[in-house]
Scaffold this motif. Structure first.
Motif, mmCIF file in Angstrom:
data_model
loop_
_atom_site.group_PDB
_atom_site.id
_atom_site.type_symbol
_atom_site.label_atom_id
_atom_site.label_comp_id
_atom_site.label_asym_id
_atom_site.label_seq_id
_atom_site.Cartn_x
_atom_site.Cartn_y
_atom_site.Cartn_z
ATOM 1 N N GLN A 43 0.823 -1.207 0.000
ATOM 2 C CA GLN A 43 0.000 0.000 0.000
ATOM 3 C C GLN A 43 0.860 1.262 0.000
ATOM 4 N N PHE A 44 1.959 1.222 0.728
ATOM 5 C CA PHE A 44 2.837 2.391 0.773
ATOM 6 C C PHE A 44 3.463 2.663 -0.592
ATOM 7 N N PHE A 45 3.942 1.604 -1.252
ATOM 8 C CA PHE A 45 4.594 1.799 -2.542
ATOM 9 C C PHE A 45 3.602 2.249 -3.609
ATOM 10 N N VAL A 46 2.358 1.836 -3.503
ATOM 11 C CA VAL A 46 1.333 2.334 -4.432
ATOM 12 C C VAL A 46 1.191 3.841 -4.259
ATOM 13 N N TRP A 47 1.103 4.271 -3.009
ATOM 14 C CA TRP A 47 0.981 5.706 -2.732
ATOM 15 C C TRP A 47 2.240 6.448 -3.155
ATOM 16 N N ALA A 48 3.410 5.845 -2.924
ATOM 17 C CA ALA A 48 4.692 6.523 -3.125
ATOM 18 C C ALA A 48 5.208 6.422 -4.555
ATOM 19 N N ALA A 49 4.405 5.945 -5.486
ATOM 20 C CA ALA A 49 4.861 5.800 -6.870
ATOM 21 C C ALA A 49 5.433 7.116 -7.386
ATOM 22 N N GLY A 50 6.667 7.085 -7.871
ATOM 23 C CA GLY A 50 7.290 8.288 -8.408
ATOM 24 C C GLY A 50 7.987 9.127 -7.365
ATOM 25 N N ARG A 51 7.862 8.747 -6.095
ATOM 26 C CA ARG A 51 8.510 9.507 -5.024
ATOM 27 C C ARG A 51 9.732 8.755 -4.499
ATOM 28 N N THR A 52 10.741 9.502 -4.073
ATOM 29 C CA THR A 52 11.824 8.871 -3.331
ATOM 30 C C THR A 52 11.341 8.671 -1.901
ATOM 31 N N ILE A 53 11.904 7.685 -1.244
ATOM 32 C CA ILE A 53 11.460 7.373 0.117
ATOM 33 C C ILE A 53 12.387 8.073 1.097
ATOM 34 N N SER A 54 11.873 9.087 1.727
ATOM 35 C CA SER A 54 12.639 9.894 2.671
ATOM 36 C C SER A 54 11.787 10.159 3.896
ATOM 37 N N ARG A 55 12.362 10.812 4.867
ATOM 38 C CA ARG A 55 11.585 11.177 6.055
ATOM 39 C C ARG A 55 10.376 12.013 5.660
ATOM 40 N N GLU A 56 10.576 12.926 4.710
ATOM 41 C CA GLU A 56 9.485 13.813 4.309
ATOM 42 C C GLU A 56 8.357 13.042 3.622
ATOM 43 N N SER A 57 8.705 12.104 2.750
ATOM 44 C CA SER A 57 7.652 11.364 2.055
ATOM 45 C C SER A 57 6.921 10.420 3.006
ATOM 46 N N VAL A 58 7.642 9.810 3.949
ATOM 47 C CA VAL A 58 6.990 8.939 4.923
ATOM 48 C C VAL A 58 6.065 9.751 5.824
ATOM 49 N N GLN A 59 6.515 10.938 6.241
ATOM 50 C CA GLN A 59 5.654 11.798 7.037
ATOM 51 C C GLN A 59 4.426 12.212 6.238
ATOM 52 N N GLY A 60 4.620 12.473 4.943
ATOM 53 C CA GLY A 60 3.493 12.824 4.089
ATOM 54 C C GLY A 60 2.496 11.687 3.978
ATOM 55 N N TYR A 61 2.994 10.466 3.949
ATOM 56 C CA TYR A 61 2.115 9.290 3.873
ATOM 57 C C TYR A 61 1.297 9.155 5.146
ATOM 58 N N VAL A 62 1.949 9.366 6.285
ATOM 59 C CA VAL A 62 1.237 9.297 7.563
ATOM 60 C C VAL A 62 0.136 10.352 7.606
ATOM 61 N N THR A 63 0.452 11.556 7.143
ATOM 62 C CA THR A 63 -0.540 12.629 7.116
ATOM 63 C C THR A 63 -1.708 12.264 6.196
ATOM 64 N N LEU A 65 -2.766 9.252 5.343
ATOM 65 C CA LEU A 65 -3.575 8.203 5.962
ATOM 66 C C LEU A 65 -4.547 8.793 6.974
ATOM 67 N N GLY A 66 -4.070 9.790 7.723
ATOM 68 C CA GLY A 66 -4.953 10.450 8.681
ATOM 69 C C GLY A 66 -6.084 11.190 7.991
ATOM 70 N N GLU A 67 -5.765 11.859 6.890
ATOM 71 C CA GLU A 67 -6.792 12.588 6.142
ATOM 72 C C GLU A 67 -7.822 11.649 5.536
ATOM 73 N N MET A 68 -7.389 10.421 5.226
ATOM 74 C CA MET A 68 -8.286 9.422 4.656
ATOM 75 C C MET A 68 -9.060 8.670 5.736
ATOM 76 N N LYS A 69 -8.915 9.091 6.986
ATOM 77 C CA LYS A 69 -9.672 8.557 8.132
ATOM 78 C C LYS A 69 -9.304 7.118 8.494
ATOM 79 N N PHE A 70 -8.056 6.713 8.206
ATOM 80 C CA PHE A 70 -7.607 5.420 8.698
ATOM 81 C C PHE A 70 -7.451 5.503 10.217
ATOM 82 N N SER A 71 -7.675 4.389 10.891
ATOM 83 C CA SER A 71 -7.583 4.384 12.346
ATOM 84 C C SER A 71 -6.135 4.541 12.789
ATOM 85 N N PRO A 72 -5.904 5.077 13.983
ATOM 86 C CA PRO A 72 -4.537 5.207 14.499
ATOM 87 C C PRO A 72 -3.784 3.880 14.503
#
Length: 305
Positions: A43-63, A65-72
């Motif tokens: 699921q992460f790699f689907v979201w991260a397609a075209g992105r390098t994996i860095s602290r910023e991109s991982v933080q963006g993914y967490v944000t 997921l929260g906006e999409m109302k996934f549970s903590p």
């Protein structure tokens, strides 16, 4: 020095997602955690397609997921898989420690209070069990499978690994005997008579005499040889929950349902703990001096017919 975790498979032509999943798979012992982490990385790699994996991109993914109302708990589990990937990439020399630690340090989501989880009321459980088509081979399998989940409180991994040899007679009744559960612990679970009859009906029509109990049914109605995967069990439960309109439901919710309904029927707490096979069961046995009652099992009262 590397500034981004750019995963490139060490061999040409190897998919980086599959390689990353294997890297984490080899570092985790629990089959349940292995599958959960592999799905999280997909699921992460689907979201991260075209992105390098860095602290910023991982933080963006967490944000995101929260906006999409996934549970903590879901967010934190997916983050745990990414952290494990960064740790293993560092250990194997594919990324420097500074980059890996920057990703590992991404904060999870706080979870306030205690999550009670989901479970079904008595009539909801009855409706779910009646949902599969009793006149199709797949429907017979699914009714037997759902009956086991609702009354025997198995985890989906335990159900997937269940085979015919686990069905045995003890104390004059049928049990799932000495099967491997969470944490490589063995436990035995009483099988209500009507559930055993559902299992027998499925095994008979499927022509199964040994090996996995619950197997894939092909489009032409033929029964495969391999056991249903944990993900297939999860999808099956969700399918029937949607069919009867009770919202999202997971196999673990049916495990919780079994415990709740046993308690409502007057089941003793220590016997329900035996049924669930919680990690603290050995401590409970020593403290209470009690033994599992397979002859008068707490889940025999769960009759939905």
């Amino acid at each position: 020095m590397t500034t981004d975790l750019v995963l490139v498979a060490p061999e040409a032509g190897v998919d980086r997602i599959e390689w990353a999943k294997q890297l984490v798979h080899n570092a985790v012992r629990s089959p349940h955690t292995q599958q959960a982490y592999e799905y999280a990385l997909e699921q992460f790699f689907v979201w991260a397609a075209g992105r390098t994996i860095s602290r910023e991109s991982v933080q963006g993914y967490v944000t995101w997921l929260g906006e999409m109302k996934f549970s903590p708990s879901t967010i934190n589990q997916r983050l745990a898989a990414i952290r494990k990937l960064a740790t293993e990439a560092q250990r194997c020399g594919y990324v420097d420690s500074e980059t890996a630690q920057a990703i590992v340090s991404v904060a999870g989501v706080s979870q306030k209070g205690r999550r009670l989880g989901r479970w079904l009321a008595w009539e909801e459980a009855r409706t779910l069990l009646q949902a599969p088509n009793p006149h199709s081979i797949r429907g017979m399998r699914d009714r037997a499978l759902l009956a086991v989940l609702v009354t025997c409180a198995l985890r989906r991994g335990e159900l997937s690994r269940m085979n015919c040899d686990h069905l045995a007679m003890r104390d004059g009744r049928w049990v799932f005997l000495d099967f491997m559960g969470k944490g490589n612990k063995t436990r035995s679970v009483a099988v209500p008579l009507w559930v055993k009859q559902e299992i027998d009906g499925w095994l008979d029509v499927a022509g199964i005499e040994k090996g996995p109990i619950f197997r894939r049914v092909l489009a032409n109605g033929r029964v495969g040889k391999d056991a249903l995967t944990e993900r297939a069990v999860w999808q099956l439960v969700r399918e029937y929950a949607a069919q009867i309109g009770i919202g999202e439901l997971a196999p673990h919710d049916l495990r919780r349902t079994a415990a709740k309904l046993c308690r409502a029927k007057g089941g003793e707490l220590e016997q329900i703990r035996f049924l669930l096979g919680h990690e603290s069961i050995l401590t409970t046995e020593r403290y209470l001096g009690s033994e599992q009652d397979l002859k008068n099992a707490v889940n025999d009262a769960l009759v939905f017919e």
